[in-house]
Design a protein around this motif. Structure first.
Motif, PDB file in Angstrom:
ATOM      1  N   ARG A   1      53.016  42.177  42.897  1.00 16.01           N
ATOM      2  CA  ARG A   1      51.856  42.375  41.845  1.00 16.01           C
ATOM      3  C   ARG A   1      50.691  42.672  42.714  1.00 16.01           C
ATOM      4  NH1 ARG A   1      50.071  43.906  37.312  1.00 16.01           N
ATOM      5  NH2 ARG A   1      48.415  42.813  36.169  1.00 16.01           N
ATOM      6  N   GLU A   2      50.355  41.710  43.482  1.00 20.32           N
ATOM      7  CA  GLU A   2      49.103  41.801  44.246  1.00 20.32           C
ATOM      8  C   GLU A   2      49.128  42.942  45.242  1.00 20.32           C
ATOM      9  OE1 GLU A   2      47.939  36.987  44.500  1.00 20.32           O
ATOM     10  OE2 GLU A   2      49.515  37.805  45.799  1.00 20.32           O
TER      11      GLU A   2
ATOM     12  N   GLU B   1      50.969  45.648  44.799  1.00 20.18           N
ATOM     13  CA  GLU B   1      50.454  46.856  44.042  1.00 20.18           C
ATOM     14  C   GLU B   1      48.954  47.342  43.677  1.00 20.18           C
ATOM     15  OE1 GLU B   1      53.043  46.380  40.810  1.00 20.18           O
ATOM     16  OE2 GLU B   1      54.904  47.023  41.836  1.00 20.18           O
ATOM     17  N   VAL B   2      48.474  46.168  43.338  1.00 18.40           N
ATOM     18  CA  VAL B   2      46.887  46.151  42.764  1.00 18.40           C
ATOM     19  C   VAL B   2      46.188  46.651  43.987  1.00 18.40           C
ATOM     20  CG1 VAL B   2      44.893  44.914  42.030  1.00 18.40           C
ATOM     21  CG2 VAL B   2      47.188  44.672  40.918  1.00 18.40           C
TER      22      VAL B   2
ATOM     23  N   ARG C   1      46.465  50.075  44.622  1.00 14.12           N
ATOM     24  CA  ARG C   1      45.613  51.162  43.580  1.00 14.12           C
ATOM     25  C   ARG C   1      44.506  50.992  44.064  1.00 14.12           C
ATOM     26  NH1 ARG C   1      46.990  48.742  38.551  1.00 14.12           N
ATOM     27  NH2 ARG C   1      49.144  47.784  39.321  1.00 14.12           N
TER      28      ARG C   1
END
Length: 82
Positions: free
Chosen positions: A63-64, A66-67, A70
Motif C-alpha cells: 500500500r505504501e 502504491e501511494v 500515485r
C-alpha cells in the motif's frame, strides 16, 4: 521420624525444618513487580536491537508503494503542466 510425629508439627515448624519461610503478600507483590519491570527492560532492549536504524530502512508495504507511485505520477503531471 514417623508420620505421627509430623502431625504434631505446625506449618512454621515444617517450613523451618526445610529451611524455608512463609512469604507475606507485600513480598510476593514486590517480586512480581520486579519481574515485570525486568521483563519490560529486556523487551525494550530487544526492540532496540532488532529495530532498523532509520524508518527508511524498513521495507515499504504494498500500500505504501502504491501511494508513493500515485503521488509521484501526480507530481510529474503537475510539473509537466507548468
Amino acid at each position: 521420624m514417623k508420620l505421627a510425629d509430623l502431625r504434631g508439627l505446625s506449618k512454621e515448624d515444617l517450613l523451618e525444618a526445610l529451611g524455608l519461610e512463609e512469604r507475606n503478600l507485600a513480598s510476593r507483590v514486590a517480586s512480581g513487580v520486579g519481574l515485570f519491570a525486568a521483563g519490560m527492560a529486556v523487551g525494550a532492549g530487544l526492540a532496540m536491537l532488532l529495530s532498523p536504524e532509520k524508518a527508511g530502512e524498513r521495507p515499504l508495504s504494498k500500500r505504501e508503494r502504491e501511494v508513493g507511485e500515485r503521488l509521484s505520477q501526480k507530481l510529474e503531471e503537475q510539473a509537466a503542466r507548468h
